[in-house]
Design an enzyme around this catalytic site. Sequence first.
Site, PDB file in Angstrom:
ATOM      1  CG  ASP A   1      26.270  -9.317 -14.018  1.00  5.53           C
ATOM      2  OD1 ASP A   1      26.210 -10.618 -14.078  1.00  5.53           O
ATOM      3  OD2 ASP A   1      25.893  -8.512 -14.931  1.00  5.53           O
TER       4      ASP A   1
ATOM      5  CG  ASP B   1      24.472  -4.704 -16.045  1.00  4.08           C
ATOM      6  OD1 ASP B   1      24.223  -5.707 -15.443  1.00  4.08           O
ATOM      7  OD2 ASP B   1      24.893  -4.569 -17.421  1.00  4.08           O
TER       8      ASP B   1
ATOM      9  CG  ASP C   1      24.054  -7.583 -11.023  1.00  3.06           C
ATOM     10  OD1 ASP C   1      24.258  -8.504 -10.678  1.00  3.06           O
ATOM     11  OD2 ASP C   1      24.190  -7.161 -12.061  1.00  3.06           O
TER      12      ASP C   1
END
Length: 848
Positions: free
Chosen positions: A304, A589, A593
């Site tokens: 990410d 985070d 996700d």
Amino acid sequence: MLTNQQAKINQEKYGPNELVEEKRKSLFGIFLEQFKDFLVIILIIAAIVAGALGDVESTIVILIVITINAILGTVQTIKAQQSLDSLKKLSAPEAKVIRDGVTMLIPAREVTIGDEVLVEAGDSIVADGKLLSVAGLKVDESALTGESVPVEKSMDPVSESAALGDRTDSVFSGSFATYGRGTYEVIGIAMETEVGKIATLLKTAQNKLTPLQISLNDFGKKLGIGILILCSIIFGLNVLQGGKILDAFLFAVALAVAAIPEALSSIVTIVLSFGTQRMAEEGAIIRKLQAVEGLGSVSIICSDKTGTLTQNKMTVEHYYIDGKDIPVDKIDLKVPNEKLLLHFSMLNNDSTNKDGKEIGDPTETALINLATNLGISVDNVRDDYKRFAEIPFDSDRKLMSTAHPYGGRYIMIVKGAVDVLLDRITRIRIGDSDREFNEDDKAKIISQNLEYSRNGLRVLAFAYKHVGEEADIAFEDENELTFVGLIAMMDPPREESRAAVMECKMAGIRPIMITGDHKITAAAIAKRIGILEDESEAVEGSVIEDMTDDELKEFVPKISVYARVSPEHKIRIVRAWQELGNVVSMTGDGVNDAPALKQADIGVAMGITGTEVSKDASSMVLTDDNFATIVKAVENGRNVYQNIKFAIQFLLSGNFAGILVILYASLLSLPVPFAPVHLLFINLLTDSLPAIALGLEPPTSEVMKDKPRPRNEGILTRIFLTRIGTEGFVIACMTAIAYMIGLGEGDHTLAMTMAFAVLCTSRLVHGFNCKSNRPVIFTRKFFNNKFLIGAFLLGLVLITSVVTVPALQGVFKVESLDLAHLGIVYGLALANLPVIQGMKAIFKFNKK
């Protein structure tokens, strides 16, 4: 708007506004699962048979070993993921709803379909809904979309098929308001919200076996079948040579116990546990034990962007003033206009930063943080030039205006989007004065703004005009403005991200960025840190929406950056890489996700900025939110796997030596060289400690020079089996020589004692051979493992005691050895060291 009666009907119809919990396995069920391993099943059968035939000692020893292993496995498993519990905690405890025309505060779980909910800055969004009204409402959806900047909401209709981050006419459970206010009608609660859909994805995302688990399972089956066949052959030979069937059968059971490395599972668990301690010291907490070695075989890291590769904190990077671009580190407050722009950015600003606690829009906090970094007190400036009027920001105007006394006059400061503000500019400030704004000025500003945007920067324009004394200001005043400058900012990459990405590439690992943010922003960050080399490698998630799984598998190797992706996209991308034979790690985070973290072979969550959902769905949590820590974890994982292979090599080569000696004696019709208790002693006492010590070999950075091992590469490679076979053969030769010396003196018990002592001592010495695939006898590495030295000395004391202390003769079925025979035992055992070290140097069995 609902009445209380309608609300009760809907609550009964749709249920409470909370997420459904996944059914958990019982503790006893988890414990029983530990006995599914093929080698464990063979041992259980061997224990039952031995007990039925009267060999109670063997039965007790075997059952103790497999029970300890099952307990260790259960302790790790009960720390399993609790993602759905964390998702439930995301729901705000209370919400303001309007029922029967009255605003009331109710528990979030009582919110139902059709409710009208009020939301203001700081409020959590408790359900999915369509907006009914907005007044400058901005919502932080980073936990759901990964986008770092709060989304401006509006009443303009947006297609339901649009990406989550683009649906500005809706709000979603799990997000929260950062600015303004609004009302919305609830259209989705509980499992029907976007968070609920993620919870459903978490259920469907399958936990993956790590490469080591796959290798050990395959290895266990092959080894078990081979041992059963070998024991059958030995049993048959003993019977054919006139041995008693019962004795032959008990010996075959003892041989099976000796050949199977019973302690292997426990040793692997212990080694992995020590690996987790080492990683924790370096900022990586392992939630699933097998993830330690799994990291070592990672070939793809899907990361990410927000909060992982970047700082998750908007930061000013450039000023544009007096017709010049000025990097933030070149700002000079002695230049009047640069100081003026800084003051304007603090005054036309509603954010605060008290004792490190930031309140307000991230773009505004970035502006006051710059002032603080430049040594300017925000409070002092605001006190000196107190605001007396304002027009709040709204998404239609895309402007915010405030009025202040400044420089002996009264001014209105205006900030907003560049394209909107430029149409209202009539003059421009250059140096100490201002002049008319012309097309050349406008073209330069537009060009600079475009350059900033291409680099993923968010740009605000600032202007001002003189107003009457302490007068109110109105929308019509936001015209005929004097342009001051631009401020460009972004969520910058972490300082260590670029170095970490380069290390990944050197280690044969490909980093991929997957984010919910805009493509331009994502590509700019990816370029900075080295993930993106060509613009064609960056796409938006919508591109893969209609692709089949096969098309996606062909597509993913060409792409390095995915922007505006949904949770479903992330899972598909991860799965496509896995189907191409890669071991995939996913970092992140946010709530968005979590499904991909669970789908990935190794899910890595951020410990500081990460949501509890992402942490609980992960295999590993980074306590420092540092992408570079992943590289350290990969190195640790590779070292752990290498050490586990050294331990397995030690166990199997020693076991193979024992089998060869027994086979040698059987083929030559000699008496059996070992009693069952000898084999149990070697396996459970003098083998376990050196094997554990080998698993604790000091780490080396050399492992990062290798490419990731293939997903389908088992432990029993050709080179590995060659090492086991040759080293086992050498130990077997030394043991057979000792056995023949004893038989030559006409004493079978002496022969058994010498064979037992040489095999046992040889295996202790062999621990040093297994420290590396290269010769270590004349290097510092030979003495760098204090655990191995300790295991060797303890084992030597034990075996020496067994063959010299008369009181132990009956228990271990040996006779005491004199100094001459002890010399022969030690000499033959030590001879293994130069022979095997020489073979390593000559044949170079140093490949995988």
